[in-house]
Every structure is written in structure tokens, then in C-alpha cells.
Enzyme design. Structure first.
Site, PDB file in Angstrom:
ATOM      1  CG  ASN A  66     -62.652  20.812 -11.716  1.00 14.46           C
ATOM      2  OD1 ASN A  66     -61.833  20.866 -12.614  1.00 14.46           O
ATOM      3  ND2 ASN A  66     -62.362  21.144 -10.475  1.00 14.46           N
ATOM      4  CG  ASP A  67     -62.267  15.944 -11.860  1.00 11.82           C
ATOM      5  OD1 ASP A  67     -61.366  16.783 -11.689  1.00 11.82           O
ATOM      6  OD2 ASP A  67     -62.791  15.304 -10.938  1.00 11.82           O
ATOM      7  CB  VAL A  68     -66.106  16.006 -17.471  1.00  8.77           C
ATOM      8  CG1 VAL A  68     -66.520  14.865 -16.581  1.00  8.77           C
ATOM      9  CG2 VAL A  68     -66.921  17.248 -17.189  1.00  8.77           C
TER      10      VAL A  68
END
Lengths: 98, 480
Positions: free
Chosen positions: B405-407
Site C-alpha cells: 500500500n504505502d510503497v
């Protein structure tokens, strides 16, 4: 500062440089095996543990040495074996794809 | 020590051992030579042990064998049984063992040489100082490594909360503990052999730093564990170094320094990949503040997103020429590595160009995702690092994000107000179509919204990663 300590410091600093030079060249793919392998290497404390436990008498220092041997051996054996297990998986791929 | 076998042979053996450690490490710079490198390192270790036993000359084998058998059994059983997903926990425990061994050796030396010196006369002033300083340093580094690693292990296992646990006034408390242990150590050295309660002081230093190790790691969130394990890895090396200084043994100093350097470099790489400074990771309690503010509420506030079923997604996949898989830790949690490989092979058979894009923090420790995919027989040639693959998304038909997600959050490159702004990401949004396999729209570790989910070229494939991938495989097979 005694001579031995000073020599040790020289060795330490130079070895750190060698370490930095080599490790920056290690590809990210191998970072986990690098870590577990390095871990096993830090189990070199086993050398100290052997010296500490050498007499085998039930003195406090020997008992501490025995405990140290157990810890350090877990580190050494566990580290090298699990690293080998991982690297074997990388190796298999090579044969399969070629 | 007593009755040395040969005064020149032994130092030479130690030298060969140190060289082999370096050669072994060098083997790890290439996949092809890595396994041999590891074997060379273990040979170096064996040589160091043989040299030590020769140096001792006379020793009682019973305890040494007992220790090695017990430790060897525990170590080998764990190494054979541990799951690849649990590798961070394993490394954390091994770090702890290394630290623990250093503490025990240092305490043993304190007892043998200072507190109950039977065979030798009381140490002369200069020698006393050297022994006291090196052993206490070893106790301090080893203790922090030991308890810090245990806490990291418990957090990774989920036996204690992965959330940052922030005690009020913890910085002051940590500073007091550190100063207290250094002060006690100073007192130990200053009062010298004359004082009667040196054993008690040594144990107090040990106790304080054991406590410090717990307090240092407990405020750090689960997402930051890769950094912490790398750092503890470095500490375990430095602890071995400290033992080397205690024994004036250069092999310990050299190999300890190599490990110390390795841990430091990995720590730096992890910090860079998360766009955080080491100080921020260690003292920030990242993730705790975010959940307090309104950020977590906004994090679920999405406009319309395109939700596709496995059947619809498979239709898209039938007509593509290139796919890049973007695996995250969610993939490992769902145990979906093997089924990703199945899907990739199926696509390859249809002539699709398949690659995997690996973000440096894709797993829970450096290089973790590579190991997990290697276990699933993914050829390592298909794994491409972030820097190398980011330019390729532009020419790729489908980027398939699984459990990450964040990456892949474009806010890291666009929104300077975002908490992850500046973090290097995989630029999947440049691909023709982005497919995201995810249970829901819930935020990742950073606790923020991912606008990628709303993009026109993004398709959300809601569901369990393993189930969704299995369905995709089934649909594609049906189409053949």
C-alpha cells in the site's frame, strides 16, 4: 591505554572499512541471508565463551562461561544453517531456469 | 593462556580465520557464489574455535561439549524448522543470543579476573583498568542487544502490541538509565580492586542496561522493525567486538566489526527506503500520532473506485503483453507467494513478459521479499529493484499490486504535506492499468489515504490475496 588495546582499536577501524567496502556491493536480493549470515559470524563470541568455561569447575565464572557457550552456539549453528537453507533456495532457481 | 601448543601456529590460525571471514563475506556479493561464501565463513568459525582450543591447551572438555551440544541442538532444530515468513523473528532471536553471549563472557571474565582471582595475583592498576573498561563496555552493549532483540522478537510475533508503546518521560528515563550505568561503570573503574562489592556493581550495570534495551525498542512501531533488527544486528557485531577487546583477540574484533558494518549499512538502507532518519525511527514513535489525529478518518474517505471481479480482471489479463507484480508484506501474510508464481508462469506461457518489482521495505526485514519469492521458486532474475524498474512501468500494460500500500502511494512524490512525502515509491501509477488486490480500502502502516485507488487506470480487486489470485489463475486457465 595499553598497547594491546590500541592495536585492537586499529584492527577494529580497519576491519570496519573492509566491511563497508564489501557490504555496499552486496545486492538487495541477498540482504536477508547477509543478515542471518552476519549473525552467525557475530557468534564468534563463542571463542570467549570457550575460554571462560575451560576449567569445568563449578565456579561462577565457569558457569557463566557454560551459559555463554550455549547462547553463542545457538547463534553460530542456527545462523549458518538457516543462511544455507535460504541460499540453497536461490541456487535451485538457477538450475531450473537455465 | 596455559600450556600453549605452538606460539606462532595459533596466531597464524587466527589470521587465516579472519581472512576467511572476509573472503566468505565477499562471496555474498553474488548470488552464484553466496552459498560457498557462507560455507567459507563457517569454516573460518571452525578454525577460530580450533585455534582457541589449541591456545587453551589444557581444558575440561565436559562443559565445552555440553554447551556445544545443547546450543547446537537448539540452533539446528530452529534453523531447519523456521518458516521463511518468520525470518525476522529468527534473526531477532539470533541477535539476542549473540548479545547474551557477550554479556555472559564479560561477566565471567569480571568474576574470574577481578572478583575471585584464585590462580593469579591481584591485577596491577593499568591491567585492572583495561579489563574493567572492556568488560563493562561489553556488558553494556550486550545487554541492550539482548533485551532489545527479545522485545523486537515479541513485537514481530505479535505477542506484544506492534503499536508504539510510549511511556511518559521515556527520553529522560532512557538518559538516566544510560548515564546511571556509565556512572556505575566509572565508579567500578575508579575505586579499583580495593572495593569489595564490585560484583554487585557489575550486576547493577547489567540490570540497568537490560532494562534500557527494553525501553529503547518498546516505543518503536511494528512497521519500523526492519530498521530495528538491522540496528540490533549491528549491535550484536559490536558486542562481539567488545568481547574481542576483553580477550585482546583480533579475530573477534575483525569479525565483529564486519557484522557491525553490515548492520549499519542495512540500517541506513532501510531508513532511506522509508524516508526517515535513524533518530526519527528510534525516538519518533511514528504511527502513534497519526491515529490520534483526523488523518485516520480521512484515510478511509474515498471517492468512487473501480471494483473488478476476478473474471473481469482475467479478461483484461488475457490481452496484455507485459505484467509487473508488486508484492508487499500482505502477500506473505496471506501465504500467497506460490500462487503468485503460478499466475506469473501461466502468463509467461501465454507470451506475457513478467517481472517482479521489489521495494526495499517490501518485507519485514531487508531482502525479505526476495527470500519469500525464492522459496516459491520464482527465478531471481525476474526480481527487479526499485531504481531499476521505476522507468519500466511507463511501458508496462499491467502493474499487479498484491498486499502493498504505502510503497505505491503517489502522495509520496506529489503531496508535500503527506507524512510519507519524499519516501521512494514504486511508480505503478505510470503503468497502463494498475490492479490492486486488497481486502478493503483500509490504510497501510503509515495510516494515510492512498489516492492511487481512485485513479482512472486503477482497478481494485477486493478480497483475500490468495483467494483472488487463485480465482485469476482459474479464470485464465479456463480461457485457454
Amino acid at each position: 591505554m595499553t598497547g594491546a588495546l590500541l592495536v585492537g582499536l586499529y584492527v577494529f577501524v580497519l576491519a570496519m572499512f573492509v566491511g563497508f567496502e564489501i557490504i555496499t556491493k552486496i545486492p538487495p536480493t541477498l540482504h536477508t541471508p547477509l543478515m542471518s549470515g552476519a549473525n552467525a559470524v557475530s557468534g564468534i563470541t563463542l571463542v570467549g565463551a570457550l575460554i571462560a568455561a575451560r576449567t569445568g569447575e563449578s565456579t561462577i565464572s565457569s558457569l557463566l562461561g557454560l551459559a555463554a557457550i550455549i547462547f553463542a552456539t545457538i547463534n553460530v549453528i542456527g545462523g549458518f544453517m538457516v543462511t544455507d537453507r535460504m541460499l540453497k533456495m536461490f541456487g535451485q532457481k538457477k538450475r531450473k531456469s537455465s | 593462556m596455559t600450556g600453549s601448543a605452538n606460539p606462532t601456529l595459533i596466531p597464524l590460525l587466527y589470521l587465516v580465520s579472519a581472512v576467511l571471514f572476509i573472503v566468505g563475506l565477499k562471496g555474498l556479493t553474488r548470488v552464484r557464489t553466496a552459498r560457498r561464501g557462507n560455507a567459507i565463513s563457517s569454516l573460518a568459525m571452525l578454525l577460530a574455535i580450533v585455534a582457541t582450543l589449541l591456545e587453551l591447551g589444557t581444558f575440561s572438555p565436559t562443559w565445552i561439549l555440553l554447551g556445544i551440544v545443547i546450543g547446537g541442538a537448539i540452533g539446528s532444530i530452529t534453523a531447519v524448522r523456521v518458516q521463511m515468513t518468520a525470518m525476522p523473528e529468527m534473526v531477532a532471536l539470533l541477535n539476542g543470543c549473540g548479545g547474551g553471549a557477550s554479556v555472559l563472557v564479560a561477566l565471567s571474565v569480571i568474576w574470574e579476573r577481578i572478583i575471585e582471582p584464585r590462580s593469579r595475583a591481584t591485577l596491577a592498576g593499568g591491567e585492572f583498568n583495561t579489563v574493567a573498561i572492556t568488560t563493562l563496555l561489553s556488558v553494556i552493549i550486550g545487554s541492550v542487544t539482548l533485551t532489545g532483540s527479545v522485545v523486537a522478537f515479541l513485537k514481530l510475533r505479535g505477542w506484544i502490541s506492534g503499536q508504539p508503546i510510549l511511556l511518559p518521560g521515556r527520553h529522560v528515563l532512557n538518559a538516566l538509565l544510560l548515564l546511571g550505568s556509565i556512572g556505575l561503570a566509572g565508579y567500578f573503574v575508579a575505586t579499583g580492586a580495593a572495593a569489595g562489592n564490585l560484583g554487585l556493581i557489575a550486576l547493577a550495570v547489567c540490570g540497568l542496561t537490560l532494562f534500557l534495551g527494553i525501553l529503547l525498542v518498546i516505543p518503536i512501531g511494528g512497521a519500523d522493525m526492519p530498521v530495528v533488527i538491522s540496528l540490533l544486528n549491528s549491535y550484536s557485531g559490536l558486542a562481539a567486538c567488545a568481547t574481542g577487546f576483553v580477550l585482546s583477540n583480533n579475530v573477534l574484533i575483525i569479525s565483529g566489526a564486519l557484522v557491525g558494518a553490515s548492520g549499519l549499512i542495512l540500517t541506513q538502507i532501510m531508513c532511506k527506503a522509508m524516508n526517515r532518519s535513524l533518530a526519527n525511527v528510534l525516538f519518533g514513535g511514528f504511527g502513534a500520532q497519526e491515529t490520534d489525529s483526523g488523518a485516520s478518518k480521512n484515510a478511509r474517505d474515498y471517492g468512487p473506485v473501480k471494483s473488478y471481479s476476478a473474471e473481469e480482471a482475467a479478461l483484461v489479463l488475457e490481452s496484455v503483453e507485459s505484467v509487473i507484480f508488486v508484492p508487499g508484506y500482505g502477500l506473505a501474510v496471506a501465504q500467497a507467494q506460490h500462487i503468485v508464481r503460478d499466475l506469473a508462469e501461466l502468463l509467461q506461457k501465454r507470451g506475457v513478459d513478467v517481472k517482479y518489482a521489489i521495494h526495499p521495505v517490501a518485507g519485514r526485514m531487508p531482502g525479505h521479499m526476495n527470500v519469500l519469492l525464492a522459496e516459491a521458486d520464482v527465478p531471481y532474475e525476474q526480481l527487479v529493484e526499485m531504481e531499476a524498474i521505476n522507468s519500466e512501468f511507463r511501458n508496462t500494460d499491467v502493474a499487479m499490486v498484491v498486499g502493498a500500500n504505502d510503497v505505491v502511494n503517489p502522495a509520496a512524490t506529489k503531496d508535500s504535506n503527506s507524512p510519507i512525502y519524499g519516501m521512494p515509491i514504486l511508480e505503478v501509477h505510470n503503468a497502463g492499468t494498475v490492479m490492486i488486490i486488497k481486502r478493503s480500502l483500509s490504510p497501510g502502516f503509515a495510516g494515510i489515504k492512498n489516492e492511487l485507488f481512485e485513479y482512472d487506470n486503477t482497478l481494485m480487486l477486493f478480497g483475500d490475496a490468495k483467494k483472488m489470485l487463485q480465482d485469476l489463475v482459474a479464470e485464465l486457465k479456463e480461457a485457454d
